[in-house]
Design a protein around this motif. Structure first.
Motif, PDB file in Angstrom:
ATOM      1  N   MET A  68       0.848  -1.196   0.000  1.00  0.00           N
ATOM      2  CA  MET A  68       0.000   0.000   0.000  1.00  0.00           C
ATOM      3  C   MET A  68       0.883   1.245   0.000  1.00  0.00           C
ATOM      4  SD  MET A  68      -3.050   0.950   2.681  1.00  0.00           S
ATOM      5  CE  MET A  68      -4.018   2.452   2.456  1.00  0.00           C
ATOM      6  N   PRO A  69       0.593   2.240  -0.840  1.00  0.00           N
ATOM      7  CA  PRO A  69       1.434   3.432  -0.902  1.00  0.00           C
ATOM      8  C   PRO A  69       1.446   4.192   0.407  1.00  0.00           C
ATOM      9  CG  PRO A  69      -0.625   3.768  -2.105  1.00  0.00           C
ATOM     10  CD  PRO A  69      -0.554   2.323  -1.764  1.00  0.00           C
ATOM     11  N   GLY A  70       2.465   5.017   0.587  1.00  0.00           N
ATOM     12  CA  GLY A  70       2.597   5.789   1.810  1.00  0.00           C
ATOM     13  C   GLY A  70       1.874   7.112   1.733  1.00  0.00           C
ATOM     14  N   LYS A  71       2.444   8.120   2.332  1.00  0.00           N
ATOM     15  CA  LYS A  71       1.812   9.431   2.394  1.00  0.00           C
ATOM     16  C   LYS A  71       1.669  10.023   0.996  1.00  0.00           C
ATOM     17  CE  LYS A  71       1.735  13.610   5.146  1.00  0.00           C
ATOM     18  NZ  LYS A  71       0.352  13.293   5.561  1.00  0.00           N
ATOM     19  N   THR A  72       0.503  10.625   0.730  1.00  0.00           N
ATOM     20  CA  THR A  72       0.228  11.158  -0.605  1.00  0.00           C
ATOM     21  C   THR A  72       0.044  12.674  -0.631  1.00  0.00           C
ATOM     22  OG1 THR A  72      -2.143  10.759  -0.314  1.00  0.00           O
ATOM     23  CG2 THR A  72      -0.847   9.001  -1.353  1.00  0.00           C
ATOM     24  N   ARG A  73      -0.373  13.265   0.484  1.00  0.00           N
ATOM     25  CA  ARG A  73      -0.620  14.712   0.510  1.00  0.00           C
ATOM     26  C   ARG A  73      -0.232  15.256   1.877  1.00  0.00           C
ATOM     27  NH1 ARG A  73      -6.433  16.531  -1.333  1.00  0.00           N
ATOM     28  NH2 ARG A  73      -5.525  16.165  -3.393  1.00  0.00           N
ATOM     29  N   PHE A  74       0.414  16.423   1.869  1.00  0.00           N
ATOM     30  CA  PHE A  74       0.882  17.026   3.113  1.00  0.00           C
ATOM     31  C   PHE A  74      -0.109  18.067   3.620  1.00  0.00           C
ATOM     32  CE2 PHE A  74       4.631  15.136   1.333  1.00  0.00           C
ATOM     33  CZ  PHE A  74       5.333  14.685   2.441  1.00  0.00           C
ATOM     34  N   ILE A  98      -1.650   9.572   6.099  1.00  0.00           N
ATOM     35  CA  ILE A  98      -0.911   9.182   7.295  1.00  0.00           C
ATOM     36  C   ILE A  98      -0.447  10.435   8.031  1.00  0.00           C
ATOM     37  CG2 ILE A  98       1.084   7.905   8.167  1.00  0.00           C
ATOM     38  CD1 ILE A  98       1.055   6.396   5.439  1.00  0.00           C
ATOM     39  N   PHE A  99      -0.575  10.414   9.367  1.00  0.00           N
ATOM     40  CA  PHE A  99      -0.146  11.548  10.190  1.00  0.00           C
ATOM     41  C   PHE A  99       0.495  11.033  11.476  1.00  0.00           C
ATOM     42  CE2 PHE A  99      -3.883  12.909   7.811  1.00  0.00           C
ATOM     43  CZ  PHE A  99      -3.435  14.074   7.206  1.00  0.00           C
ATOM     44  N   LEU A 100       1.241  11.918  12.115  1.00  0.00           N
ATOM     45  CA  LEU A 100       1.757  11.664  13.452  1.00  0.00           C
ATOM     46  C   LEU A 100       0.810  12.322  14.445  1.00  0.00           C
ATOM     47  CD1 LEU A 100       4.289  10.498  15.013  1.00  0.00           C
ATOM     48  CD2 LEU A 100       5.108  12.863  15.077  1.00  0.00           C
ATOM     49  N   LEU A 101       0.390  11.584  15.459  1.00  0.00           N
ATOM     50  CA  LEU A 101      -0.476  12.133  16.496  1.00  0.00           C
ATOM     51  C   LEU A 101       0.381  12.860  17.524  1.00  0.00           C
ATOM     52  CD1 LEU A 101      -3.301  12.302  17.835  1.00  0.00           C
ATOM     53  CD2 LEU A 101      -2.733  10.192  19.045  1.00  0.00           C
ATOM     54  N   VAL A 102       0.115  14.164  17.698  1.00  0.00           N
ATOM     55  CA  VAL A 102       0.906  14.987  18.609  1.00  0.00           C
ATOM     56  C   VAL A 102       0.200  15.180  19.939  1.00  0.00           C
ATOM     57  CG1 VAL A 102       1.956  17.259  18.945  1.00  0.00           C
ATOM     58  CG2 VAL A 102       2.005  16.174  16.688  1.00  0.00           C
ATOM     59  N   ARG A 103      -1.105  15.458  19.903  1.00  0.00           N
ATOM     60  CA  ARG A 103      -1.884  15.670  21.124  1.00  0.00           C
ATOM     61  C   ARG A 103      -3.275  15.098  20.940  1.00  0.00           C
ATOM     62  NH1 ARG A 103       0.947  20.209  20.543  1.00  0.00           N
ATOM     63  NH2 ARG A 103      -0.662  21.238  19.302  1.00  0.00           N
ATOM     64  N   ASP A 155      10.442  10.492   8.270  1.00  0.00           N
ATOM     65  CA  ASP A 155      10.935  11.803   7.846  1.00  0.00           C
ATOM     66  C   ASP A 155       9.806  12.655   7.274  1.00  0.00           C
ATOM     67  OD1 ASP A 155      13.511  11.280   8.633  1.00  0.00           O
ATOM     68  OD2 ASP A 155      14.198  10.643   6.650  1.00  0.00           O
ATOM     69  N   GLN A 156       8.787  12.002   6.711  1.00  0.00           N
ATOM     70  CA  GLN A 156       7.651  12.739   6.166  1.00  0.00           C
ATOM     71  C   GLN A 156       6.691  13.209   7.257  1.00  0.00           C
ATOM     72  OE1 GLN A 156       5.994   9.884   3.363  1.00  0.00           O
ATOM     73  NE2 GLN A 156       7.072  10.883   1.663  1.00  0.00           N
ATOM     74  N   LEU A 157       6.880  12.717   8.469  1.00  0.00           N
ATOM     75  CA  LEU A 157       5.978  13.056   9.571  1.00  0.00           C
ATOM     76  C   LEU A 157       6.651  13.915  10.641  1.00  0.00           C
ATOM     77  CD1 LEU A 157       4.278   9.565  10.115  1.00  0.00           C
ATOM     78  CD2 LEU A 157       3.604  11.404   8.558  1.00  0.00           C
TER      79      LEU A 157
END
Length: 351
Positions: free
Chosen positions: A1-7, A21-26, A108-110
């Motif tokens: 499955m492809p990774g991140k597609t849009r920032f 895909i995102f990193l959960l910060v809070r 690195d993308q997150l």
């Protein structure tokens, strides 16, 4: 499955369905009429965005942990003039043992990092100190501390804060370099100041942040940071180098006072209030750099637009902020300079 597609920087309200895909910060849980909900702050390398997880889907998650990588499906909208994602589906990804159908995760993308690579910022700081410090003990202190691999690696990765400003890798160095550069300009205008002690104190005033905070996977406090704080941590790390540098004891006493008092007031977490001109200057430079970076970050979504704009209410500053229309130059163009990322130690600003 492809990774991140849009920032995040590419998202706009009303884009329709999206999945990424995102990193959960809070994560903060709240209560509404139709049940509990979650307010999440999501991050990738381009920035952060708030997201809402409403009931009944919210009841599928009893807790979240900052630093988790999540696959989010939802819709983009706006709340109080700020981008927001309404979540229709969320899956926590196992980045250590991904399943065959899990998307590819590139951390690195997150992970947010300073625009100028941290390694370049550190090299600029060393050059500035080498050119500005002529008192051998101060030069020895700067060189020995910054060449210590434990200190240099910690500074390279450290954020400048947990959430409000410079909460990314290299943020501490960005702020430190900015404060040192400003101190040189101030000393040119006020030649009676001790330019060397102000410069070396500027370089190390927030050294403790390198051990108080970690930047990955998401900015957070270390045990040392929670128990001690960055001001005593910084002095503790520097103590062996202060003992070895050979500086006059009176100068070392002044240096320590500048570091201990740079938060300005007791209610702002300062162990001491500034009692010398140099200590006062460092406090104001530190606070000014933080506030200007914070304001720039608040209006970052406006881009290069010259249109006036009000911010949402800023709890940490206890006010709304206004981005005014800039004065044009002789050619009818705005005279404001391009945004420069600086900032640290965001102290409460009196109204």
């Amino acid at each position: 499955m492809p990774g991140k597609t849009r920032f995040i920087s590419e998202l706009t309200p009303g884009l329709g369905d999206m999945e990424d895909i995102f990193l959960l910060v809070r994560a903060t849980q709240g209560k509404a009429r139709n049940g509990p909900f979650w307010t999440l702050t999501l991050q990738d390398s381009s920035g952060q965005v708030d997201a809402k997880l409403w009931s009944p889907l919210s009841q599928s998650f009893s807790s979240f942990t900052p630093g988790q990588v999540v696959l989010v499906r939802g819709r983009t909208g706006a709340y109080q003039d700020r981008l927001q994602i309404t979540i229709d589906g969320l899956r926590i990804l196992n980045t250590e043992s991904p399943g065959p159908n899990d998307p590819r995760v590139d951390m690195d993308q997150l992970t947010m990092t300073s625009e100028v690579p941290p390694e370049n910022l550190l090299a600029k700081l060393k050059t500035l100190l080498r050119e500005g410090l002529v008192y051998p003990p101060w030069r020895k202190l700067a060189e020995s501390a910054l060449n210590d691999p434990v200190i240099s690696e910690a500074m390279l990765s450290a954020p400048g804060g947990k959430a409000i400003h410079h909460a990314y890798r290299g943020g501490l160095l960005e702020h430190t370099l900015s404060v040192c550069q400003m101190s040189r300009h101030v000393c040119e205008h006020y030649p009676q100041l001790d330019s060397q002690i102000l410069l070396v104190a500027g370089a190390f005033h927030d050294l403790g942040k390198a051990f108080e905070l970690v930047s990955e996977p998401a900015p957070d406090y270390t045990d040392q940071g929670r128990l001690l704080g960055h001001i005593p941590l910084g002095l503790e790390v520097l103590q062996p180098y202060l003992e070895e540098c050979g500086a006059d004891p009176e100068l070392i006493l002044h240096f320590k006072h500048i570091l201990l008092s740079h938060h300005g007031e007791y209610e702002y977490g300062s162990p001491k209030r500034p009692k010398t001109a140099e200590a006062m200057i460092l406090h104001y430079l530190d606070n000014m750099d933080a506030k200007l970076n914070q304001i720039a970050s608040i209006f970052e979504d406006a881009g290069d637009s010259d249109e006036p704009l009000w911010s949402p209410y800023q709890t940490t500053l206890q006010r709304f902020l206004y981005k005014p229309k800039p004065t044009p130059d002789g050619n009818g163009k705005a005279t404001t300079a391009k945004k420069k990322d600086n900032g640290q130690c965001s102290l409460p600003l009196k109204a």
